[in-house]
Design a protein around this motif. Structure first.
Motif, PDB file in Angstrom:
ATOM      1  N   LEU A 111      -3.263   6.437  -6.126  1.00  0.00           N
ATOM      2  CA  LEU A 111      -3.458   7.055  -4.811  1.00  0.00           C
ATOM      3  C   LEU A 111      -4.800   6.661  -4.210  1.00  0.00           C
ATOM      4  N   TRP A 112      -5.829   6.578  -5.039  1.00  0.00           N
ATOM      5  CA  TRP A 112      -7.159   6.254  -4.528  1.00  0.00           C
ATOM      6  C   TRP A 112      -7.256   4.786  -4.111  1.00  0.00           C
ATOM      7  N   THR A 113      -6.660   3.894  -4.891  1.00  0.00           N
ATOM      8  CA  THR A 113      -6.766   2.471  -4.553  1.00  0.00           C
ATOM      9  C   THR A 113      -5.853   2.079  -3.397  1.00  0.00           C
ATOM     10  N   CYS A 114      -4.765   2.796  -3.189  1.00  0.00           N
ATOM     11  CA  CYS A 114      -3.821   2.453  -2.123  1.00  0.00           C
ATOM     12  C   CYS A 114      -3.959   3.367  -0.912  1.00  0.00           C
ATOM     13  N   ARG A 115      -5.083   4.019  -0.773  1.00  0.00           N
ATOM     14  CA  ARG A 115      -5.272   4.940   0.355  1.00  0.00           C
ATOM     15  C   ARG A 115      -5.411   4.153   1.653  1.00  0.00           C
ATOM     16  N   PRO A 116      -4.993   4.760   2.757  1.00  0.00           N
ATOM     17  CA  PRO A 116      -5.183   4.074   4.050  1.00  0.00           C
ATOM     18  C   PRO A 116      -6.663   4.087   4.429  1.00  0.00           C
ATOM     19  N   MET A 136       0.814  -1.195   0.000  1.00  0.00           N
ATOM     20  CA  MET A 136       0.000   0.000   0.000  1.00  0.00           C
ATOM     21  C   MET A 136       0.859   1.262   0.000  1.00  0.00           C
ATOM     22  N   PHE A 137       1.911   1.249   0.808  1.00  0.00           N
ATOM     23  CA  PHE A 137       2.775   2.419   0.870  1.00  0.00           C
ATOM     24  C   PHE A 137       3.492   2.648  -0.452  1.00  0.00           C
ATOM     25  N   LEU A 138       3.974   1.570  -1.073  1.00  0.00           N
ATOM     26  CA  LEU A 138       4.681   1.686  -2.345  1.00  0.00           C
ATOM     27  C   LEU A 138       3.744   2.199  -3.445  1.00  0.00           C
ATOM     28  N   GLY A 139       2.498   1.777  -3.427  1.00  0.00           N
ATOM     29  CA  GLY A 139       1.520   2.276  -4.398  1.00  0.00           C
ATOM     30  C   GLY A 139       1.283   3.769  -4.252  1.00  0.00           C
ATOM     31  N   ARG A 140       1.234   4.241  -2.998  1.00  0.00           N
ATOM     32  CA  ARG A 140       1.055   5.688  -2.780  1.00  0.00           C
ATOM     33  C   ARG A 140       2.279   6.464  -3.227  1.00  0.00           C
ATOM     34  N   VAL A 141       3.467   5.925  -2.994  1.00  0.00           N
ATOM     35  CA  VAL A 141       4.696   6.608  -3.412  1.00  0.00           C
ATOM     36  C   VAL A 141       4.752   6.688  -4.942  1.00  0.00           C
ATOM     37  N   ILE A 142       4.434   5.596  -5.623  1.00  0.00           N
ATOM     38  CA  ILE A 142       4.429   5.603  -7.086  1.00  0.00           C
ATOM     39  C   ILE A 142       3.346   6.537  -7.607  1.00  0.00           C
ATOM     40  N   GLY A 143       2.183   6.555  -6.961  1.00  0.00           N
ATOM     41  CA  GLY A 143       1.104   7.457  -7.371  1.00  0.00           C
ATOM     42  C   GLY A 143       1.495   8.916  -7.250  1.00  0.00           C
ATOM     43  N   TRP A 144       2.126   9.282  -6.121  1.00  0.00           N
ATOM     44  CA  TRP A 144       2.591  10.664  -5.959  1.00  0.00           C
ATOM     45  C   TRP A 144       3.678  10.991  -6.971  1.00  0.00           C
ATOM     46  N   GLY A 145       4.535  10.013  -7.271  1.00  0.00           N
ATOM     47  CA  GLY A 145       5.576  10.230  -8.274  1.00  0.00           C
ATOM     48  C   GLY A 145       4.993  10.474  -9.657  1.00  0.00           C
ATOM     49  N   LEU A 146       3.968   9.699 -10.026  1.00  0.00           N
ATOM     50  CA  LEU A 146       3.322   9.899 -11.318  1.00  0.00           C
ATOM     51  C   LEU A 146       2.611  11.246 -11.386  1.00  0.00           C
ATOM     52  N   LEU A 147       1.972  11.646 -10.285  1.00  0.00           N
ATOM     53  CA  LEU A 147       1.330  12.962 -10.277  1.00  0.00           C
ATOM     54  C   LEU A 147       2.351  14.088 -10.369  1.00  0.00           C
TER      55      LEU A 147
END
Length: 95
Positions: A79-84, A1-12
């Motif tokens: 970011l939406w799918t890996c949100r806490p 989940m954390f890695l998905g958020r990091v990749i999502g922020w990187g893509l944004l």
């Protein structure tokens, strides 16, 4: 989940950089030649995307779009799918 958020922020963040680069190019004098998805594909893979039977497909249409229009929705989706999420308990009395 954390890695998905990091990749999502990187893509944004990458999409924001590409969109701001397009805006700077649009404000400059001369012809506006923005960064297309096909150009990014060539930079990453080393060869242009191979078209299908000569018919315009979804892939060839997406390659003509600005690069940030594909990266921003992908980053937002990650970011939406890996949100806490809060834990939901069956009974309200237990925590």
């Amino acid at each position: 989940m954390f890695l998905g958020r990091v990749i999502g922020w990187g893509l944004l963040g990458l999409a924001l950089l590409m969109a701001s680069g397009d805006a700077v190019l649009a404000l400059g004098p001369g012809d506006h030649a923005g960064l297309l998805t096909g150009d990014v594909w060539i930079l990453l893979s080393g060869h242009p995307p191979q078209p299908g039977d000569g018919q315009p497909s979804v892939g060839t249409l997406l390659m003509a779009w600005p690069a940030w229009t594909l990266l921003a929705p992908l980053g937002a989706l990650l970011l939406w799918t890996c949100r806490p999420r809060r834990r939901r308990y069956l009974f309200r009395g237990y925590h």
